[in-house]
Design an enzyme around this catalytic site. Structure first.
Site, PDB file in Angstrom:
ATOM      1  N   ASP A  15       0.892  -1.047  -0.152  1.00 42.77           N
ATOM      2  CA  ASP A  15      -0.006  -0.206  -0.080  1.00 42.77           C
ATOM      3  C   ASP A  15       0.657   1.107  -0.053  1.00 42.77           C
ATOM      4  O   ASP A  15       1.717   1.536   0.861  1.00 42.77           O
ATOM      5  CB  ASP A  15      -0.954  -0.040   1.301  1.00 42.77           C
ATOM      6  CG  ASP A  15      -1.842   1.022   1.047  1.00 42.77           C
ATOM      7  OD1 ASP A  15      -2.729   0.943   0.341  1.00 42.77           O
ATOM      8  OD2 ASP A  15      -1.834   1.867   2.047  1.00 42.77           O
TER       9      ASP A  15
ATOM     10  N   THR B  59      -3.165   5.720  -4.145  1.00 48.06           N
ATOM     11  CA  THR B  59      -2.042   6.397  -3.458  1.00 48.06           C
ATOM     12  C   THR B  59      -0.853   6.307  -4.297  1.00 48.06           C
ATOM     13  O   THR B  59      -0.101   7.248  -4.530  1.00 48.06           O
ATOM     14  CB  THR B  59      -1.920   5.811  -2.215  1.00 48.06           C
ATOM     15  OG1 THR B  59      -1.714   4.444  -2.139  1.00 48.06           O
ATOM     16  CG2 THR B  59      -2.949   6.243  -1.226  1.00 48.06           C
ATOM     17  N   THR B  60      -0.474   4.945  -4.618  1.00 49.12           N
ATOM     18  CA  THR B  60       0.631   4.957  -5.494  1.00 49.12           C
ATOM     19  C   THR B  60       0.756   5.478  -6.927  1.00 49.12           C
ATOM     20  O   THR B  60       1.512   6.322  -7.342  1.00 49.12           O
ATOM     21  CB  THR B  60       0.936   3.315  -5.965  1.00 49.12           C
ATOM     22  OG1 THR B  60       0.799   2.638  -4.583  1.00 49.12           O
ATOM     23  CG2 THR B  60       2.358   3.088  -6.466  1.00 49.12           C
TER      24      THR B  60
ATOM     25  N   ASP C 271      -9.136  -0.385   2.153  1.00 47.88           N
ATOM     26  CA  ASP C 271      -9.034   0.375   0.838  1.00 47.88           C
ATOM     27  C   ASP C 271     -10.264  -0.092   0.059  1.00 47.88           C
ATOM     28  O   ASP C 271     -10.813   0.697  -0.596  1.00 47.88           O
ATOM     29  CB  ASP C 271      -7.902  -0.069   0.093  1.00 47.88           C
ATOM     30  CG  ASP C 271      -6.463   0.663   0.483  1.00 47.88           C
ATOM     31  OD1 ASP C 271      -6.775   1.596   1.427  1.00 47.88           O
ATOM     32  OD2 ASP C 271      -5.287   0.536  -0.010  1.00 47.88           O
TER      33      ASP C 271
HETATM   34  P1  ADP Z   1      -2.742   2.322  -6.127  1.00 45.40           P
HETATM   35  O1  ADP Z   1      -1.949   2.561  -4.826  1.00 45.40           O
HETATM   36  O2  ADP Z   1      -2.433   3.581  -7.024  1.00 45.40           O
HETATM   37  O3  ADP Z   1      -4.032   2.105  -6.107  1.00 45.40           O
HETATM   38  P2  ADP Z   1      -2.354  -0.275  -7.109  1.00 45.40           P
HETATM   39  O4  ADP Z   1      -1.012  -1.202  -6.788  1.00 45.40           O
HETATM   40  O5  ADP Z   1      -3.589  -0.645  -6.278  1.00 45.40           O
HETATM   41  O6  ADP Z   1      -1.938   1.304  -6.828  1.00 45.40           O
HETATM   42  O7  ADP Z   1      -2.698  -0.369  -8.487  1.00 45.40           O
HETATM   43  C1  ADP Z   1      -3.880   0.295  -9.256  1.00 45.40           C
HETATM   44  C2  ADP Z   1      -3.564   0.235 -10.657  1.00 45.40           C
HETATM   45  O8  ADP Z   1      -3.868  -1.226 -10.973  1.00 45.40           O
HETATM   46  C3  ADP Z   1      -4.749   0.844 -11.309  1.00 45.40           C
HETATM   47  O9  ADP Z   1      -4.517   1.489 -12.220  1.00 45.40           O
HETATM   48  C4  ADP Z   1      -5.773  -0.228 -11.772  1.00 45.40           C
HETATM   49  O10 ADP Z   1      -6.737   0.045 -12.635  1.00 45.40           O
HETATM   50  C5  ADP Z   1      -4.806  -1.282 -11.852  1.00 45.40           C
HETATM   51  N1  ADP Z   1      -5.259  -2.573 -12.146  1.00 45.40           N
HETATM   52  C6  ADP Z   1      -5.966  -3.268 -11.073  1.00 45.40           C
HETATM   53  N2  ADP Z   1      -6.408  -4.628 -11.494  1.00 45.40           N
HETATM   54  C7  ADP Z   1      -5.754  -4.798 -12.698  1.00 45.40           C
HETATM   55  C8  ADP Z   1      -5.812  -5.737 -13.484  1.00 45.40           C
HETATM   56  N3  ADP Z   1      -6.333  -6.940 -13.303  1.00 45.40           N
HETATM   57  N4  ADP Z   1      -5.056  -5.906 -14.681  1.00 45.40           N
HETATM   58  C9  ADP Z   1      -4.278  -4.466 -14.777  1.00 45.40           C
HETATM   59  N5  ADP Z   1      -4.309  -3.543 -13.960  1.00 45.40           N
HETATM   60  C10 ADP Z   1      -5.074  -3.608 -13.016  1.00 45.40           C
END
Ligand code: ADP
Ligand code: MG
Length: 514
Positions: free
Chosen positions: A56, A89-90, A381
């Protein structure tokens, strides 16, 4: 003339900009590898030796103990993002870092910081419009909400549970607290308890508090319970003990004890006569009173802390009673069921089906502290994003598709922007590419190839993301694969990243007192 103390450090002009930008970029860079479904985890060890394993972004940045003031601003981006929408957040931190990187290049080309700031603001405005266009037309129903929850969980620790099962729990919890005034997110609590497999994670229709019955022989479950919360001590008044007794015979001693006994019995009788089934008291209950009440089948919890008392009051509708004599006439609260349960050395009370408020608890189980802690963050989250999505009713495609679309739009509108500002608008679009590029890099793909392919697919098919599904990674329409993010998460990321990057870029004088 010196106006600063000799000890203060001053950096000015381009040097100040460079060092701030570098610090900001470094922080953003540090969370880049955690982005997306194939993002890796980080292990953070505090100076006291505490270990946190997480994916996270907000947690990582928060635990990193960052001192540099410009870097701290990136941490704040992640915090704002977490507080406002609970996810992304990332994304926000990485975007802020890349906006800074692009700003650095522009400064090198002698574009003035003010011009960059103006261009970035202009581009952010275009980006927000582009997000509106990406909003998926269909209604945000339970299926979509589950997709939102699952997308937010991918890549995060789920303690071996399937994201599907967790998403189900999260969506039903949020549905429970969804009322006319929107989602009462605060009425969903996550309670963690180490000891079982994470499969035992479940939703409780009510609240869970950490309290133990006042007596072993009290009922462990009470159905259809009338409940009261008493703020009075049920014991021999301390004042009485201090009074001087002159006891010079066994008889007198017995009489004194009898008097005490009957006083206590009187308290117990008053409680029993009131008809209350479950009594919570914020003060102490004498063992003898507890024993009488156990005989009467009343379940009592004593020495309740104020926070729990408030939670129980708001869930069950029980009034706080300030005098024992008022108990009989007081309004009882109500719950469908109250049960006590022991987990390891912890005693928990489950207050289910409270009459006053729809409160639910996601009761998280897991084998170790690390598992439950990460599961708690993941679920927290997911609860946030699902309530964000439900409140606004808007979702956009994930997997980088929205960023590709925004960048495309910003790039094409840049042509209409006059002067050097145009360079900044274009740079903003380039900075947005970091999201699909990072998703690609984290899945082991070549970022440049993927970017080129995504743009081409966006051109020809309209919606294209880098969708990760189990073992496979492919360029396709994220919506078809259920990869969706709340529109507000994207909006917030653009806004907070822009704000931080422009704030840092504008600084050209750093004066640090020793
Ligand atoms: P954040 O802290 O920004 O939420 P995450 O590590 O949760 O970071 O990654 C979020 C990103 O991953 C988003 O752009 C989301 O659309 C993408 N994402 C989530 N699931 C998938 C998936 N199955 N395939 C590709 N991208 C995905
Ligand atoms: Mg996320």
């Amino acid at each position: 003339m010196f106006i600063l103390s000799e000890d203060s450090q001053r950096t000015q002009g381009r040097d100040a900009q460079s060092s701030n930008i570098m610090a900001g970029k470094a922080v953003a860079e540090s969370v880049r590898t955690t982005l997306g479904p194939r993002g890796m985890d980080k292990m953070l060890v505090s100076s006291a030796g505490d270990v946190v394993i997480t994916n996270d972004g907000a947690t990582i940045l928060n635990k990193m103990d960052i001192e540099h003031p410009a870097a701290q601003m990136i941490v704040e981006v992640a915090e704002t993002q977490e507080n406002e929408v609970g996810d992304g957040t990332t994304t926000a931190a990485v975007l802020a870092g890349n906006l800074l990187g692009e700003a650095e290049d522009l400064l090198d080309q002698d574009v003035h910081a003010t011009t960059i700031v103006e261009g970035y603001h202009e581009a952010a405005r275009i980006a927000l419009e582009a997000i509106d266009e990406q909003v998926v037309g269909s209604e945000v129903d339970d299926d979509v909400l589950k997709q939102v929850a699952e997308s937010s969980m991918t890549g995060k620790g789920t303690g071996g549970l399937t994201a599907e099962a967790l998403a189900e729990t999260v969506v039903s919890a949020i549905r429970h607290v969804d009322g006319e005034d929107g989602v009462a997110r605060d009425n969903v609590t996550v309670h963690t308890e180490v000891g079982a497999s994470s499969n035992a994670t479940e939703m409780i229709e009510g609240i869970v508090v950490d309290e133990e019955p006042a007596h072993d022989e009290m009922p462990t479950t009470v159905e259809d319970a009338d409940i009261s919360i008493l703020d009075v001590e049920l014991g021999v008044r301390t004042g009485d003990v201090d009074a001087e007794y002159s006891i010079d015979s066994i008889d007198q001693l017995n009489a004194a004890l009898d008097a005490e006994e009957s006083e206590l019995r009187g308290y117990a009788q008053t409680v029993a006569d009131s008809g209350v089934d479950v009594l919570f008291t914020t003060d102490s209950v004498d063992d003898r009173v507890a024993s009488f009440l156990a005989n009467e089948g009343v379940l009592v919890f004593d020495d309740l802390n104020n926070k729990d008392a408030r939670k129980i009051a708001s869930a069950t509708g029980a009034a706080r009673v300030g005098a024992l004599d008022d108990l009989a006439d007081s309004e009882f609260g109500h719950a469908d069921r109250i049960r006590t349960e022991t987990y390891g050395d912890e005693d928990l009370v489950f207050v289910e089906g409270g009459a006053a408020a729809e409160a639910v608890t996601v009761f998280v189980r897991g084998g170790t502290d690390h598992v439950v802690d990460e599961l708690e963050r993941t679920i927290g989250d997911a609860l946030d994003v699902v309530s964000t999505a439900l409140d606004s009713g808007e979702v956009v495609p994930g997997a980088g598709a929205t960023e590709i679309a925004i960048a495309d739009r910003v790039r094409s509108e840049a042509a209409g922007v006059e002067g050097r500002k145009q360079l900044a608008v274009t740079a903003f679009a380039d900075a947005l590419d970091i999201i699909p590029r990072t998703l690609a890099a984290n899945t082991g793909q070549d970022p440049i190839d993927v970017l080129v392919d995504l743009r081409a697919a966006h051109e020809s098919e309209g919606r294209a993301g880098l969708v990760t599904d189990g073992e496979s990674v492919e360029i396709s329409d994220p919506i078809e694969h259920g990869v969706v993010d709340p529109a507000d998460v994207k909006r917030e990321a653009i806004e907070s990243a822009t704000e931080a990057a422009t704030m840092i870029a504008r600084i050209d004088d750093v004066i640090a007192a020793e």
